[in-house]
Design a protein around this motif. Structure first.
Motif, PDB file in Angstrom:
ATOM      1  N   SER A 150     147.075  41.821 -40.358  1.00  0.00           N
ATOM      2  CA  SER A 150     145.933  42.585 -39.837  1.00  0.00           C
ATOM      3  C   SER A 150     144.825  41.757 -39.185  1.00  0.00           C
ATOM      4  O   SER A 150     144.043  42.298 -38.420  1.00  0.00           O
ATOM      5  CB  SER A 150     145.322  43.430 -40.957  1.00  0.00           C
ATOM      6  N   ASN A 151     144.750  40.478 -39.466  1.00  0.00           N
ATOM      7  CA  ASN A 151     143.665  39.647 -38.941  1.00  0.00           C
ATOM      8  C   ASN A 151     144.176  38.800 -37.771  1.00  0.00           C
ATOM      9  O   ASN A 151     144.881  37.812 -37.971  1.00  0.00           O
ATOM     10  CB  ASN A 151     143.121  38.747 -40.051  1.00  0.00           C
ATOM     11  N   LYS A 152     143.785  39.185 -36.562  1.00  0.00           N
ATOM     12  CA  LYS A 152     144.270  38.493 -35.365  1.00  0.00           C
ATOM     13  C   LYS A 152     143.762  37.064 -35.241  1.00  0.00           C
ATOM     14  O   LYS A 152     144.291  36.270 -34.475  1.00  0.00           O
ATOM     15  CB  LYS A 152     143.908  39.303 -34.121  1.00  0.00           C
ATOM     16  N   GLU A 153     142.744  36.724 -36.022  1.00  0.00           N
ATOM     17  CA  GLU A 153     142.192  35.365 -36.005  1.00  0.00           C
ATOM     18  C   GLU A 153     142.948  34.433 -36.953  1.00  0.00           C
ATOM     19  O   GLU A 153     142.755  33.226 -36.917  1.00  0.00           O
ATOM     20  CB  GLU A 153     140.711  35.389 -36.404  1.00  0.00           C
ATOM     21  N   ARG A 154     143.795  34.974 -37.781  1.00  0.00           N
ATOM     22  CA  ARG A 154     144.482  34.201 -38.832  1.00  0.00           C
ATOM     23  C   ARG A 154     145.828  33.698 -38.323  1.00  0.00           C
ATOM     24  O   ARG A 154     146.627  34.457 -37.801  1.00  0.00           O
ATOM     25  CB  ARG A 154     144.683  35.109 -40.048  1.00  0.00           C
ATOM     26  N   SER A 155     146.063  32.407 -38.488  1.00  0.00           N
ATOM     27  CA  SER A 155     147.360  31.798 -38.164  1.00  0.00           C
ATOM     28  C   SER A 155     147.947  31.229 -39.446  1.00  0.00           C
ATOM     29  O   SER A 155     147.217  30.697 -40.279  1.00  0.00           O
ATOM     30  CB  SER A 155     147.191  30.664 -37.156  1.00  0.00           C
ATOM     31  N   PRO A 156     149.260  31.296 -39.595  1.00  0.00           N
ATOM     32  CA  PRO A 156     149.883  30.761 -40.809  1.00  0.00           C
ATOM     33  C   PRO A 156     150.043  29.247 -40.738  1.00  0.00           C
ATOM     34  O   PRO A 156     150.056  28.666 -39.658  1.00  0.00           O
ATOM     35  CB  PRO A 156     151.256  31.427 -40.807  1.00  0.00           C
ATOM     36  N   THR A 157     150.180  28.636 -41.901  1.00  0.00           N
ATOM     37  CA  THR A 157     150.558  27.231 -41.927  1.00  0.00           C
ATOM     38  C   THR A 157     152.028  27.153 -41.500  1.00  0.00           C
ATOM     39  O   THR A 157     152.738  28.165 -41.481  1.00  0.00           O
ATOM     40  CB  THR A 157     150.422  26.634 -43.341  1.00  0.00           C
ATOM     41  N   TYR A 158     152.486  25.968 -41.214  1.00  0.00           N
ATOM     42  CA  TYR A 158     153.880  25.794 -40.811  1.00  0.00           C
ATOM     43  C   TYR A 158     154.838  26.285 -41.911  1.00  0.00           C
ATOM     44  O   TYR A 158     155.807  26.979 -41.637  1.00  0.00           O
ATOM     45  CB  TYR A 158     154.144  24.327 -40.465  1.00  0.00           C
ATOM     46  N   GLN A 159     154.546  25.925 -43.162  1.00  0.00           N
ATOM     47  CA  GLN A 159     155.421  26.329 -44.279  1.00  0.00           C
ATOM     48  C   GLN A 159     155.445  27.848 -44.453  1.00  0.00           C
ATOM     49  O   GLN A 159     156.496  28.433 -44.692  1.00  0.00           O
ATOM     50  CB  GLN A 159     154.972  25.651 -45.583  1.00  0.00           C
ATOM     51  N   THR A 160     154.281  28.476 -44.339  1.00  0.00           N
ATOM     52  CA  THR A 160     154.190  29.932 -44.456  1.00  0.00           C
ATOM     53  C   THR A 160     154.975  30.597 -43.327  1.00  0.00           C
ATOM     54  O   THR A 160     155.728  31.541 -43.556  1.00  0.00           O
ATOM     55  CB  THR A 160     152.711  30.375 -44.430  1.00  0.00           C
ATOM     56  N   MET A 161     154.805  30.091 -42.117  1.00  0.00           N
ATOM     57  CA  MET A 161     155.511  30.631 -40.967  1.00  0.00           C
ATOM     58  C   MET A 161     157.030  30.536 -41.170  1.00  0.00           C
ATOM     59  O   MET A 161     157.757  31.495 -40.901  1.00  0.00           O
ATOM     60  CB  MET A 161     155.092  29.878 -39.703  1.00  0.00           C
TER      61      MET A 161
END
Length: 78
Positions: A45-56
């Motif tokens: 839901s948060n367009k400003e949020r990017s995942p870490t590499y591990q999360t991705m």
């Protein structure tokens, strides 16, 4: 939780829209990835949020059970 968010006009990211379109709950993704509920919700839901590499990596691995051709570029500009 999916039913509560769908169609409520809340902001959705590319990931959130992808999940909604396929009827996939955030709970399913949480269970498949082992990630925190708030992390999944934020990334949906948060367009400003990017995942870490591990999360991705965890998210893409889980989503490939649904669509083997899914790529991180489908959701995030990394």
């Amino acid at each position: 939780m999916f039913g509560m968010l769908f169609g409520t006009g809340k902001s959705r990211t590319k990931l959130g829209k992808w999940l909604d379109k396929r009827g996939i709950s955030q709970t399913w993704l949480k269970e498949k990835t082992g990630l925190n509920k708030s992390t999944i919700g934020d990334l949906a839901s948060n367009k400003e949020r990017s995942p870490t590499y591990q999360t991705m990596k965890k998210i893409i691995k889980a989503l490939r059970e649904i669509d083997p051709n899914v790529k991180s570029d489908d959701f995030w500009d990394m």
